[in-house]
Every structure is written in C-alpha cells, then in structure tokens.
Design a protein around this motif. Structure first.
Motif, PDB file in Angstrom:
ATOM      1  N   ASP A   1       0.828  -1.205   0.000  1.00  0.00           N
ATOM      2  CA  ASP A   1       0.000   0.000   0.000  1.00  0.00           C
ATOM      3  C   ASP A   1       0.865   1.259   0.000  1.00  0.00           C
ATOM      4  O   ASP A   1       0.580   2.228  -0.720  1.00  0.00           O
ATOM      5  CB  ASP A   1      -0.922  -0.011   1.217  1.00  0.00           C
ATOM      6  N   LYS A   2       1.930   1.240   0.786  1.00  0.00           N
ATOM      7  CA  LYS A   2       2.831   2.395   0.867  1.00  0.00           C
ATOM      8  C   LYS A   2       3.474   2.665  -0.483  1.00  0.00           C
ATOM      9  O   LYS A   2       3.509   3.810  -0.963  1.00  0.00           O
ATOM     10  CB  LYS A   2       3.903   2.125   1.921  1.00  0.00           C
ATOM     11  N   LYS A   3       3.983   1.623  -1.130  1.00  0.00           N
ATOM     12  CA  LYS A   3       4.680   1.817  -2.397  1.00  0.00           C
ATOM     13  C   LYS A   3       3.728   2.264  -3.508  1.00  0.00           C
ATOM     14  O   LYS A   3       4.057   3.166  -4.292  1.00  0.00           O
ATOM     15  CB  LYS A   3       5.406   0.536  -2.798  1.00  0.00           C
ATOM     16  N   VAL A   4       2.571   1.651  -3.597  1.00  0.00           N
ATOM     17  CA  VAL A   4       1.619   2.029  -4.643  1.00  0.00           C
ATOM     18  C   VAL A   4       1.140   3.459  -4.426  1.00  0.00           C
ATOM     19  O   VAL A   4       1.024   4.242  -5.383  1.00  0.00           O
ATOM     20  CB  VAL A   4       0.439   1.042  -4.682  1.00  0.00           C
ATOM     21  N   ALA A   5       0.867   3.819  -3.174  1.00  0.00           N
ATOM     22  CA  ALA A   5       0.422   5.191  -2.887  1.00  0.00           C
ATOM     23  C   ALA A   5       1.495   6.211  -3.238  1.00  0.00           C
ATOM     24  O   ALA A   5       1.199   7.287  -3.782  1.00  0.00           O
ATOM     25  CB  ALA A   5       0.038   5.305  -1.413  1.00  0.00           C
ATOM     26  N   LEU A   6       2.752   5.906  -2.935  1.00  0.00           N
ATOM     27  CA  LEU A   6       3.844   6.809  -3.282  1.00  0.00           C
ATOM     28  C   LEU A   6       3.965   6.972  -4.793  1.00  0.00           C
ATOM     29  O   LEU A   6       4.199   8.075  -5.294  1.00  0.00           O
ATOM     30  CB  LEU A   6       5.165   6.286  -2.710  1.00  0.00           C
ATOM     31  N   MET A   7       3.811   5.882  -5.516  1.00  0.00           N
ATOM     32  CA  MET A   7       3.874   5.961  -6.974  1.00  0.00           C
ATOM     33  C   MET A   7       2.816   6.922  -7.510  1.00  0.00           C
ATOM     34  O   MET A   7       3.114   7.781  -8.347  1.00  0.00           O
ATOM     35  CB  MET A   7       3.674   4.566  -7.574  1.00  0.00           C
ATOM     36  N   ARG A   8       1.594   6.770  -7.037  1.00  0.00           N
ATOM     37  CA  ARG A   8       0.513   7.637  -7.521  1.00  0.00           C
ATOM     38  C   ARG A   8       0.746   9.089  -7.127  1.00  0.00           C
ATOM     39  O   ARG A   8       0.520  10.014  -7.914  1.00  0.00           O
ATOM     40  CB  ARG A   8      -0.820   7.133  -6.972  1.00  0.00           C
ATOM     41  N   GLU A   9       1.172   9.306  -5.892  1.00  0.00           N
ATOM     42  CA  GLU A   9       1.363  10.669  -5.401  1.00  0.00           C
ATOM     43  C   GLU A   9       2.489  11.380  -6.136  1.00  0.00           C
ATOM     44  O   GLU A   9       2.358  12.551  -6.522  1.00  0.00           O
ATOM     45  CB  GLU A   9       1.669  10.628  -3.904  1.00  0.00           C
ATOM     46  N   ILE A  10       3.590  10.700  -6.357  1.00  0.00           N
ATOM     47  CA  ILE A  10       4.789  11.343  -6.895  1.00  0.00           C
ATOM     48  C   ILE A  10       4.843  11.289  -8.417  1.00  0.00           C
ATOM     49  O   ILE A  10       5.289  12.240  -9.066  1.00  0.00           O
ATOM     50  CB  ILE A  10       6.048  10.697  -6.279  1.00  0.00           C
ATOM     51  N   LEU A  11       4.352  10.191  -9.004  1.00  0.00           N
ATOM     52  CA  LEU A  11       4.482   9.998 -10.450  1.00  0.00           C
ATOM     53  C   LEU A  11       3.177  10.142 -11.204  1.00  0.00           C
ATOM     54  O   LEU A  11       3.178  10.267 -12.432  1.00  0.00           O
ATOM     55  CB  LEU A  11       5.067   8.602 -10.736  1.00  0.00           C
ATOM     56  N   GLY A  12       2.046  10.107 -10.500  1.00  0.00           N
ATOM     57  CA  GLY A  12       0.755  10.163 -11.164  1.00  0.00           C
ATOM     58  C   GLY A  12       0.242   8.788 -11.535  1.00  0.00           C
ATOM     59  O   GLY A  12       0.833   7.762 -11.214  1.00  0.00           O
TER      60      GLY A  12
END
Length: 422
Positions: A264-275
């Motif tokens: 969850d942490k990694k997927v959320a970071l991807m969306r937040e930072i990379l779109g």
C-alpha cells in the motif's frame, strides 16, 4: 497424558505448533522424526508458508493497481523447488548472475518474466540473457551499456531498466544498505541523465524505466519516499521498479510491516509522486522466504569458558548471517518444557572461527549432547550462502506439508567434496 498444542509465535512458519513439553511440529510433522529421517543440520521448509506469502503479495498489488510485476529475488533462496513453486504461483523472477538465470529457467520461469541484475555482469552473462530472451536487463553502469549495445545483433532490441543510486540509506545494517551515495550499485544521480540519453539514443535498446533498491531488512518504510522523489526527477517512464527490502521479524519481540502495508505504501507513493498510469515492479526476497524455514541442529558438546558454550553440528557453513552482519535469532530446545529454567548461553557452531556463534547470549535451558535445537526464520540467505568450510557437507532442504515430508535437495556427501577434482 496428552500435551497441550499451541500455535507458535510469529517467528515460526505458518502451521507450526509447539507443545508445553517442547514438542515441535512443522507442517504437521514432528521435528524429531525429521531429524531422524534426514539428519542434522537440515533446512525444514513449510511449503504452505511460501505459497501463502506469494499469494499475499500478488493479491495486495492486484487490489491496488492493474499494472504490476512481483519478482522473487532469487538470491535469497536459490533452490529449484522454491523457484518452481513461485513460478507456479505466478511470480516473476529477479536473477543476479548467469547461474541464477540458469536456475530460474530450469525451474520453469517464463524467460519474459525474468530480469537480470548485477553490478559486474560479464559479456557471457549478457549474451546468455539475450539468447534466453529474458524480459528485462537492469543496466548498472556505462561499461555494461557499451557491452550490451555491442552484443545485441543488428535489427534486434532488448528492453532495459537503468539502476539508479538515489542517495538514500535506510535504517539497516551497512552491509545490506545499497542505495546510499557511496554504493557499488547503479548510476549516481549526476551520471544518470547521461545514461538515459545514451540508452534512448540507441536503436538496440528499449528503455522501459528506472530501478532502485535501497537495501534489505527494512522495517521503516519512510525512506522509500525520498528515494522515489529523487528518481522521479530523472524523467517520465512507463516502469518504476522500487526494488524489494521489506524486513521480517527475527525475534519474538520484533515487529515488521505487513505485506499489505508495504505494498500500500509503495503504490500510494507511486501515484502521489508519479501520477496515474505507471507500472510498478517489486522484488521481495526475504519477505517471501525467511519465515518458511527452520534449521535443525544436534548439540555436540556443552562447556563453560567464562560463559557456557552449547556447540552444534552446524554453524557458519549453513548460516553466515550472524557472522556477516550480527543477525539475531531465537532457538528452541526440542522436547524441553517451555517452563524449564534458563540461563544465558552462547549457541555455537563447529567451525574453526571464534566468530562461529549462531546466537550470542541467548537464554537456553539445560542441554546435553544429542539434544535437538531448532532455529526459525532461516529461509533467507541460509541455503543461499551455505558453504563447505572445514569440509562440511551442505544440508538438505526438506519440504513439509499436511503431515508429509520430502527432500527436495539431498545432503551433500564427502564424495561431493572431491567430485570436481581433476
């Protein structure tokens, strides 16, 4: 009188039971039966534990994103039976040498679901990967770019990722920290732009994305943000591989992030930072295999030299982690009451090194030669780093499930030690 069966603590494999009298059952099989059948030391692997963790990783990603790959970091447990199990479960595979590539393909992985790592790949290994038609080559440096461009035949293309050193060091042992500013792995941030330009200019390379791996045995997920933010500044790509690194609890008092929390942490970071719309790749190793395995030993001697030393028939030939990075474990003396008095002792190996101590200062009950000792959480890097120091044959690997057991790797013999002699 029947003994009371209780579920073991979280450091033991799924399905383990430990009775009040110290009877240990792994995968429904009594540990003493396993020791009698296969000898000691022996790696006992709970098959259901491996399958459950693989399924949890796949489910966690599929519930959060449609575009992902989960690569088993095969360096953590490069045994054919383990690799075959994960291939059947639908994982992809991360290899870091020609030997690991051979093992992965032999175990049944689709070449397109394999990617090749390494900071010092030989031309022979690169050619091996190209001939096999693997999915990705993770390029580590400019010399490797040169070699790869030279080896790819005219008209052909190879998909690659570029490994980046984001300059982030997580809270882990320095020997397993791999993403800081002074690391042997990957392009530093200042050099990455030139590597990207070179890869994109070649008609032989398909630069699919960027890769970073900041380290192993990570229990605090916060550093992944800083690493991804650093890598995101290098450009817009389809795939971002954030490596692996999820740590595990080796001791009963330790805790580690759950698989679902980590994903969850990694997927959320991807969306937040990379779109939106990016593919995420992950490389769990330790988190897939560590808890699956218990190593069984037989006590050989007990003596007092300032402190008590309980010496076993294994040690640094079957588990190098305590000697390499002061790794800590727990131990159970099988068949000894859990209420028995305990004293702090050193659980030692049999090898000609003072560092050959499996567990320093651990509370053990009274033991005598012939007693069986079990150490859990030995699936990651036990078999992988096993060696023949002092002419010690490497242990067997035994799968247990539903009360059945089977050897999937036999114990080495003394004859094996001379088999390569000319």
């Amino acid at each position: 009188m029947a003994t009371t069966q209780t579920s073991a603590s979280h450091v033991w494999p799924l399905g383990t039971t430990i009775a009040a009298d110290g009877t240990l059952s792994l995968g429904g099989v009594d540990a003493r039966e396993l020791a009698q059948t296969y000898g000691t030391p022996a790696y006992i692997v709970a098959e259901d534990d491996l399958r459950t963790r693989a399924r949890r990783f796949l489910a966690a990603f599929s519930e959060r994103t449609d575009d992902f790959e989960v690569h088993f970091a095969s360096k953590s447990f490069p045994a054919t039976a383990v690799l075959s199990l994960f291939a059947a479960e639908g994982l992809a595979c991360d290899v870091a040498s020609g030997g690991e590539l051979h093992l992965a393909l032999n175990a049944g992985f689709d070449p397109k679901k394999v990617h090749l790592h390494g900071n010092a790949k030989s031309r022979a290994e690169l050619q091996q990967a190209l001939d096999a038609g693997i999915g990705d080559i993770v390029v580590d440096n400019h010399d490797e770019l040169d070699a790869l461009i030279d080896l790819i035949r005219p008209g052909a293309r190879q998909r690659i990722l570029l490994r980046i050193a984001p300059g982030v060091s997580p809270d882990t042992h320095p020997k397993i920290s791999t993403g800081g500013p002074n690391t042997k792995f990957g392009f530093n941030l200042d050099d990455a732009a030139r590597a990207i330009e070179r890869a994109q200019a070649s008609d032989k390379l398909d630069l699919d994305g960027l890769h970073f791996h900041i380290g192993s045995q990570i229990l605090d997920l916060a550093p992944f943000r800083a690493a991804l933010e650093a890598v995101a500044k290098l450009g817009d790509f389809r795939t971002y591989n954030m490596g692996g690194g999820l740590g595990v609890a080796y001791l009963d008092e330790q805790s580690a992030p759950e698989i679902e929390e980590y994903v969850d942490k990694k997927v959320a970071l991807m969306r937040e930072i990379l779109g939106e719309g990016k593919r995420i790749a992950d490389e769990p190793g330790r988190a897939l295999v560590a808890h699956s395995t218990v190593t069984l030993y037989t006590v050989q001697s007990v003596k007092h030299n300032v402190v008590d030393y309980v010496a076993t028939d294994g040690g640094m030939s079957d588990n190098l982690r305590p000697m390499l990075y002061d790794a800590r474990y727990e131990a159970l003396v099988v068949g000894t009451s859990q209420d028995a008095p305990r004293e702090v002792r050193h659980l030692a190996g049999k090898h000609c090194e003072s560092s050959d101590i499996l567990i320093h200062d651990f509370p053990l009950p009274a033991v005598t030669p012939g007693d069986l000792v079990a150490i859990p959480v030995t699936g990651a890097y036990g078999h992988a780093m096993a060696n023949n120091y002092n002419g010690q044959p490497r242990p067997p690997i035994v799968f247990v499930r539903d009360g059945e057991h089977r050897a999937v790797v036999r114990r080495e013999t003394y004859e094996d030690l001379t088999r390569r002699d000319l």
